[in-house]
Enzyme design. Structure first.
Site, PDB file in Angstrom:
ATOM      1  N   PRO A 207       5.237   3.996   7.958  1.00  0.00           N
ATOM      2  CG  PRO A 207       4.623   6.132   7.283  1.00  0.00           C
ATOM      3  CD  PRO A 207       5.609   5.033   6.987  1.00  0.00           C
TER       4      PRO A 207
ATOM      5  CB  ALA B 161       1.556   7.558   4.227  1.00  0.00           C
TER       6      ALA B 161
ATOM      7  CG  HIS C 183       1.664  -0.550  -1.829  1.00  0.00           C
ATOM      8  ND1 HIS C 183       2.054   0.398  -0.916  1.00  0.00           N
ATOM      9  CD2 HIS C 183       2.385  -0.322  -2.958  1.00  0.00           C
ATOM     10  CE1 HIS C 183       2.967   1.171  -1.476  1.00  0.00           C
ATOM     11  NE2 HIS C 183       3.199   0.755  -2.706  1.00  0.00           N
TER      12      HIS C 183
ATOM     13  CE1 TYR D 171      -3.594  -0.367   4.045  1.00  0.00           C
ATOM     14  CE2 TYR D 171      -4.858   0.802   5.724  1.00  0.00           C
ATOM     15  CZ  TYR D 171      -4.091   0.807   4.577  1.00  0.00           C
ATOM     16  OH  TYR D 171      -3.813   1.999   3.940  1.00  0.00           O
TER      17      TYR D 171
END
Ligand code: DQA
Length: 145
Positions: free
Chosen positions: A10, A78, A101, A23
C-alpha cells in the site's frame, strides 16, 4: 507466465510524490520499468503488481504458487508491520521471496522495526532506496541462471 513476481504494498503507488525526503523522487513506474528491462536483458519474465488491498496481494501470492512463478520480490510496505495474513500466504506458497524496503526501517519509528516477513525471507534489503529492488533482482537472476 512470469517467472518472477514483484509485489508492492500500500501507498507505493504514490512513490515520487509521497514523503520524498524518505522515499525519494523515483516513481513506481520508473522502478518497474527498470526491473522489467533488467529481467528482459537476462531473458527472464517478470511481472510487477501493486495494490493497496491486502486481499489482492494475498490473491496474487496464491496465484503465484500455482502458475510457475519461481521467486517473489516483495515490498509489503505498511503490511510489513501488521499482516499475519500476507505472511501466511507467502508461507503457504512455499515460494522463496526477498523482502525489500526503500527506507531503512530500523532507523525509523519503533513500530517499523518489526516485520512479519523477515524470518521467512531468503534475504532482506532496506535503506538502499529504489536501488534495493535492483540489488534483489540481480541476486535472483544470478541464482536462476
Ligand atoms: C516501506 C517502509 C514501511 O515502514 C512503510 O510503511 C512503507 C514503505 C519502505 O519501502 O521503506 O510504506 O516498506
Amino acid at each position: 507466465m512470469a517467472r518472477l513476481l514483484v509485489l508492492h504494498g500500500p501507498n507505493l503507488n504514490l512513490l515520487g510524490q509521497r514523503e520524498p525526503g524518505i522515499y525519494g523522487d523515483v516513481t513506481l513506474d520508473a522502478i518497474n520499468t527498470k526491473l522489467e528491462q533488467l529481467a528482459g536483458e537476462a531473458g527472464v519474465s517478470l511481472r510487477c503488481f501493486q495494490s493497496n488491498s491486502e486481499a489482492e496481494l494475498i490473491e496474487a501470492i496464491h496465484n503465484a504458487a500455482t502458475n510457475g512463478t519461481e521467486y517473489v520480490l516483495i515490498n509489503p510496505a505498511a503490511f510489513t508491520h501488521t499482516s499475519i495474513a500476507l505472511r501466511d500466504a507467502l508461507a503457504a506458497s512455499e515460494l522463496p521471496f526477498f523482502e525489500i524496503h526503500i527506507s531503512n526501517v530500523h532507523a525509523r519509528e519503533p513500530f517499523r522495526h518489526t516485520s512479519y516477513f523477515s524470518d521467512l525471507a531468503q534475504g532482506v534489503i532496506c535503506g538502499f532506496g529504489p536501488q534495493g529492488y535492483e540489488l534483489a533482482l540481480g541476486h535472483v537472476l544470478s541464482q536462476i541462471q
